[in-house]
Write a protein that holds these residues in place. Structure first.
Motif, PDB file in Angstrom:
ATOM      1  N   SER A 175      92.244  71.312  68.452  1.00 22.32           N
ATOM      2  CA  SER A 175      92.730  71.532  67.085  1.00 22.32           C
ATOM      3  C   SER A 175      93.070  73.005  66.867  1.00 22.32           C
ATOM      4  CB  SER A 175      91.676  71.092  66.063  1.00 22.32           C
ATOM      5  OG  SER A 175      91.504  69.696  66.112  1.00 22.32           O
ATOM      6  N   ALA A 176      92.248  73.888  67.403  1.00 20.50           N
ATOM      7  CA  ALA A 176      92.509  75.328  67.275  1.00 20.50           C
ATOM      8  C   ALA A 176      93.821  75.699  67.971  1.00 20.50           C
ATOM      9  CB  ALA A 176      91.348  76.136  67.844  1.00 20.50           C
ATOM     10  N   LEU A 177      94.069  75.092  69.117  1.00 22.55           N
ATOM     11  CA  LEU A 177      95.323  75.343  69.828  1.00 22.55           C
ATOM     12  C   LEU A 177      96.516  74.901  68.984  1.00 22.55           C
ATOM     13  CD1 LEU A 177      97.113  75.975  72.274  1.00 22.55           C
ATOM     14  CD2 LEU A 177      96.431  73.766  73.230  1.00 22.55           C
ATOM     15  N   ALA A 178      96.435  73.703  68.413  1.00 20.58           N
ATOM     16  CA  ALA A 178      97.529  73.188  67.583  1.00 20.58           C
ATOM     17  C   ALA A 178      97.746  74.062  66.350  1.00 20.58           C
ATOM     18  CB  ALA A 178      97.242  71.744  67.168  1.00 20.58           C
ATOM     19  N   ALA A 179      96.674  74.440  65.691  1.00 19.68           N
ATOM     20  CA  ALA A 179      96.811  75.254  64.474  1.00 19.68           C
ATOM     21  C   ALA A 179      97.378  76.628  64.794  1.00 19.68           C
ATOM     22  CB  ALA A 179      95.461  75.382  63.777  1.00 19.68           C
ATOM     23  N   CYS A 180      96.916  77.245  65.871  1.00 20.80           N
ATOM     24  CA  CYS A 180      97.409  78.561  66.260  1.00 20.80           C
ATOM     25  C   CYS A 180      98.915  78.526  66.508  1.00 20.80           C
ATOM     26  CB  CYS A 180      96.674  79.046  67.515  1.00 20.80           C
ATOM     27  SG  CYS A 180      97.236  80.624  68.167  1.00 20.80           S
ATOM     28  N   SER A 181      99.346  77.570  67.306  1.00 19.93           N
ATOM     29  CA  SER A 181     100.762  77.461  67.603  1.00 19.93           C
ATOM     30  C   SER A 181     101.559  77.044  66.365  1.00 19.93           C
ATOM     31  CB  SER A 181     100.990  76.465  68.740  1.00 19.93           C
ATOM     32  OG  SER A 181     102.339  76.466  69.132  1.00 19.93           O
ATOM     33  N   GLY A 182     101.007  76.133  65.594  1.00 20.40           N
ATOM     34  CA  GLY A 182     101.686  75.694  64.373  1.00 20.40           C
ATOM     35  C   GLY A 182     101.916  76.826  63.392  1.00 20.40           C
ATOM     36  N   LEU A 183     100.931  77.701  63.235  1.00 19.92           N
ATOM     37  CA  LEU A 183     101.093  78.865  62.357  1.00 19.92           C
ATOM     38  C   LEU A 183     102.243  79.746  62.829  1.00 19.92           C
ATOM     39  CD1 LEU A 183      97.338  79.782  61.846  1.00 19.92           C
ATOM     40  CD2 LEU A 183      98.914  79.012  60.054  1.00 19.92           C
ATOM     41  N   ASP A 184     102.316  79.958  64.136  1.00 19.96           N
ATOM     42  CA  ASP A 184     103.420  80.748  64.695  1.00 19.96           C
ATOM     43  C   ASP A 184     104.763  80.092  64.401  1.00 19.96           C
ATOM     44  OD1 ASP A 184     101.579  82.475  65.909  1.00 19.96           O
ATOM     45  OD2 ASP A 184     101.685  81.438  67.849  1.00 19.96           O
ATOM     46  N   VAL A 185     104.864  78.802  64.683  1.00 19.03           N
ATOM     47  CA  VAL A 185     106.131  78.084  64.532  1.00 19.03           C
ATOM     48  C   VAL A 185     106.607  78.126  63.087  1.00 19.03           C
ATOM     49  CG1 VAL A 185     107.239  75.809  64.662  1.00 19.03           C
ATOM     50  CG2 VAL A 185     105.777  76.606  66.544  1.00 19.03           C
ATOM     51  N   VAL A 186     105.707  77.862  62.152  1.00 19.26           N
ATOM     52  CA  VAL A 186     106.093  77.878  60.733  1.00 19.26           C
ATOM     53  C   VAL A 186     106.547  79.282  60.327  1.00 19.26           C
ATOM     54  CG1 VAL A 186     105.186  77.653  58.380  1.00 19.26           C
ATOM     55  CG2 VAL A 186     104.707  75.892  60.077  1.00 19.26           C
ATOM     56  N   SER A 187     105.817  80.301  60.753  1.00 23.44           N
ATOM     57  CA  SER A 187     106.168  81.682  60.410  1.00 23.44           C
ATOM     58  C   SER A 187     107.528  82.077  60.984  1.00 23.44           C
ATOM     59  CB  SER A 187     105.077  82.625  60.928  1.00 23.44           C
ATOM     60  OG  SER A 187     105.435  83.955  60.712  1.00 23.44           O
ATOM     61  N   VAL A 188     107.747  81.782  62.256  1.00 19.21           N
ATOM     62  CA  VAL A 188     109.016  82.149  62.894  1.00 19.21           C
ATOM     63  C   VAL A 188     110.166  81.338  62.296  1.00 19.21           C
ATOM     64  CG1 VAL A 188     110.305  82.106  65.077  1.00 19.21           C
ATOM     65  CG2 VAL A 188     107.936  82.933  65.038  1.00 19.21           C
ATOM     66  N   ALA A 189     109.969  80.051  62.063  1.00 18.68           N
ATOM     67  CA  ALA A 189     111.028  79.217  61.472  1.00 18.68           C
ATOM     68  C   ALA A 189     111.421  79.732  60.090  1.00 18.68           C
ATOM     69  CB  ALA A 189     110.569  77.759  61.396  1.00 18.68           C
ATOM     70  N   GLU A 190     110.407  80.149  59.328  1.00 19.79           N
ATOM     71  CA  GLU A 190     110.670  80.715  58.004  1.00 19.79           C
ATOM     72  C   GLU A 190     111.538  81.966  58.110  1.00 19.79           C
ATOM     73  OE1 GLU A 190     107.364  82.186  55.338  1.00 19.79           O
ATOM     74  OE2 GLU A 190     107.264  80.017  54.968  1.00 19.79           O
TER      75      GLU A 190
END
Length: 140
Positions: free
Chosen positions: A48-63
């Motif tokens: 879950s930590a792996l998914a959240a870490c990467s997800g935070l990056d993806v959302v930030s970069v996509a924004e």
């Protein structure tokens, strides 16, 4: 910079761990179907930590790239070794993006930046397991 957590034994096979942001959660192995602690298994919490870490990056970069999606989820599967100590020898991170008019090129770039550059948890996993990633687009 460092993080500190304190983990306290609650009862049986349940521990409560705090978080640098101030929130607590339970970790452990429940012996009951109606576990009042709703604990996470420690190794699954790592996924879950792996998914959240990467997800935070993806959302930030996509924004920052001004690209949008209506929904986004990450499924992570970890395959454990047979012998003790059991560790994840292979981890598959499956990204799913939903929306109409998805900009697949920008979203792929956002995921790749997370996977290759920004996600520290992903890099930690690479120290002990083979990490595979997949990107899935679901256009409405």
């Amino acid at each position: 910079m460092s993080d500190k957590v304190t983990t306290v034994w609650k009862e049986k096979m349940i521990f409560e761990s705090d978080n640098p942001s101030g929130y607590s959660f339970n970790l452990g192995v429940s012996e009951e179907d109606n576990d009042p602690y709703k604990s996470l298994r420690p190794k699954a919490a790592m996924l879950s930590a792996l998914a959240a870490c990467s997800g935070l990056d993806v959302v930030s970069v996509a924004e920052k790239m001004k690209t949008e999606f209506s929904d986004f989820k990450i499924e992570v599967v970890g395959e454990l070794t047979d012998e003790h100590p059991k560790i994840y020898h292979t981890v598959i991170v499956d990204y799913h993006f939903y929306g109409s008019d998805l900009d697949e090129k920008k979203i792929t770039k956002a995921v790749n930046l997370s996977v290759e550059k920004y996600c520290g948890v992903m890099e930690m996993f690479r120290q002990f397991s083979k990490v595979e990633t997949k990107i899935n687009f679901h256009n409405n």
